[in-house]
Design a protein around this motif. Structure first.
Motif, short mmCIF file in Angstrom:
data_model
loop_
_atom_site.label_atom_id
_atom_site.label_comp_id
_atom_site.label_asym_id
_atom_site.label_seq_id
_atom_site.Cartn_x
_atom_site.Cartn_y
_atom_site.Cartn_z
N LEU A 305 0.85 -1.19 0.00
CA LEU A 305 0.00 0.00 0.00
C LEU A 305 0.89 1.24 0.00
O LEU A 305 1.61 1.49 0.96
N VAL A 306 0.83 1.99 -1.10
CA VAL A 306 1.60 3.24 -1.20
C VAL A 306 0.67 4.37 -0.79
O VAL A 306 -0.46 4.47 -1.29
N SER A 307 1.14 5.22 0.13
CA SER A 307 0.20 6.14 0.75
C SER A 307 0.89 7.43 1.17
O SER A 307 2.11 7.49 1.30
N THR A 308 0.08 8.47 1.39
CA THR A 308 0.58 9.64 2.11
C THR A 308 0.28 9.38 3.58
O THR A 308 -0.13 8.28 3.94
N THR A 309 0.41 10.39 4.44
CA THR A 309 0.21 10.13 5.87
C THR A 309 -1.25 9.95 6.25
O THR A 309 -1.57 9.92 7.43
N VAL A 310 -2.16 9.80 5.26
CA VAL A 310 -3.56 9.55 5.63
C VAL A 310 -3.69 8.28 6.46
O VAL A 310 -4.67 8.09 7.16
#
Length: 455
Positions: A305-310
């Motif tokens: 899972l590639v993500s921002t800090t969400v």
């Protein structure tokens, strides 16, 4: 503190807490017991409880919340628990159902994505008093959600809710009741700073982890070792594990070379892990899209899972064992610590890799400090000393004034004195109606207006 001292709380008689402990399949830490006793004392005091239970990820805050909900139910009252996202609300409902199974207390869930018929049925059960603990998102604030006897309001990660939202929920007490308020936060804040941000809340700190929590091994990695890191990720996925990759930007490459989730996710899928299931989640996606991706990851249908800090305040995925944080120097240590807390949720060994090409000695020292400790309070203290309160929460709205005069680390005594002066002043003039307090009343009003607008 005006609301607390002037208002009548719902006085709870406190049945022996042993009855609640008998429901649990595990024994509590001393910190959990202490927090439970502090809340029980507040609930029996006859004035509204207003308490923050603060503890690291995995320190067992939900158990304290469950104990309070159980006490409310034993006293014929209902409880509302508000979480910042649907996934978290679902997770809380499931956890609380498990903790309170066998007690007779009925847990229900209300979220925005439920069908109109499901929402209506949920509201009817609540109004009839059949639901004792209602868990949900801000949908709990909507019209027609009526609690016949709301005695306790619990909010998770309170900095994500505005003052107005919390007040709106507390106002649903019915019968002129002022519900007790319990706030849970996984952001370990040094006590000094907590005094400032949550000046109107009493504080319970969970400063020990339950047995069986495996510390997450944390390593600082230079960007040129990325291929070795990817090989390690592949090995973990081959063993049936899942991986988070966190990027500081959303969708365009920054001139300074910041990794952006959108492009990085596409590159990982096409060039690095074409045979694995890679998904991307970030704050600009529609809530439903985010929700579906996170739910797929939680269900084991996504490997990376590639993500921002969400995902910082995220869903519990015990099968995730690796956290890779790109451009780690871009984050405060407390934010990195929160992200690290997304892994190590199960029994399996877990790792966090801080990827940074920044050669500055101070940056390296800061990141190495995180590698050396798993204590969130030590991390928060270090962050505060090196970055100051404004950076403490990153870009999150926290309503902290920029302090020109107070050095937070050394002025604890002054802050305590200021707090007791404020308490004495409010005891003498709770509504700040005296002429000499007119300017103060005006400033307080302005501050709350600003906080409301920002939320």
């Amino acid at each position: 503190r005006t609301r607390r001292t002037c208002a009548e709380g719902v006085p709870f008689s406190t049945p022996p807490v042993e009855e609640f402990l008998a429901l649990l399949p595990f024994s509590l830490t001393a910190a959990q017991r202490r927090a439970m006793e502090e809340t029980a004392r507040d609930l029996a005091s006859g004035r509204p409880m207003n308490r923050l239970v603060q503890g690291d990820v995995g320190s067992g805050k939900t158990v304290v919340a469950a104990a309070c909900a159980w006490l409310a139910w034993e006293n014929g009252c209902q409880t509302a628990l508000m979480a910042p996202t649907e996934l978290l609300a679902q997770q809380h409902a499931k956890t609380l159902e498990g903790l309170l199974a066998g007690s007779g207390l009925v847990v229900d869930l209300l979220t925005g994505s439920m069908t109109a018929a499901q929402k209506r049925a949920c509201r009817e059960r609540l109004a009839a008093g059949e639901t004792h603990l209602l868990v949900g998102t801000h949908a709990l604030l909507s019209e027609g959600v009526d609690f016949p006897r709301l005695g306790l309001v619990i909010t998770d990660e309170q900095h994500r809710f505005g003052v107005g939202q919390r007040a709106a929920l507390a106002a649903k007490g019915g019968e002129g009741l002022h519900p007790h308020v319990l706030v849970m936060s996984a952001t370990p804040i040094p006590r000094t700073l907590a005094l400032m941000i949550y000046g109107d809340l009493d504080l319970s700190v969970l400063d020990e982890l339950p047995p069986g929590r495996t510390p997450v091994a944390t390593y600082l990695v230079h960007g040129d070792k990325r291929q070795r890191l990817f090989a390690f990720v592949r090995k973990q996925v081959a063993q049936g594990r899942q991986v988070y990759v966190v990027c500081p930007a959303v969708d365009q490459e920054d001139p300074e070379g910041m990794k952006a989730a959108q492009q990085y996710g596409q590159w990982l899928q096409s060039q690095v892990f074409p045979d694995l299931r890679v998904a991307v989640v970030h704050g600009r996606q529609k809530p439903r899209e985010k929700q579906e991706t996170m739910a797929a990851f939680a269900a084991g249908q996504v490997d990376v899972l590639v993500s921002t800090t969400v995902i910082e305040v995220g869903v519990d995925v015990p099968n995730a064992t690796v956290m890779v944080i790109e451009n780690a120097e871009r984050y405060g240590l407390s934010a990195l610590h929160q992200l690290r807390g997304r892994v190590g949720r199960g029994a399996a060994e877990s790792w966090c890799f801080l990827v940074s090409d920044n050669a500055s000695e101070s940056v390296q020292k800061r990141l190495r400090f995180l590698c050396s400790t798993s204590d969130g309070f030590a991390v928060a203290q270090y962050d505060l000393e090196t970055r100051g309160p404004g950076d403490f929460f990153g870009s999150r709205q926290h309503g902290l004034p920029t302090l020109q005069v107070a050095d937070l680390m050394n002025d604890t005594r002054t802050l305590h004195a200021a707090q007791s002066e404020a308490a004495a002043l409010l005891a003498a003039d709770p509504l700040l109606e005296r002429p000499e307090h007119a300017l103060l009343a005006h400033q307080v009003e302005q501050m709350f207006d600003q906080a409301g607008a920002m939320n």
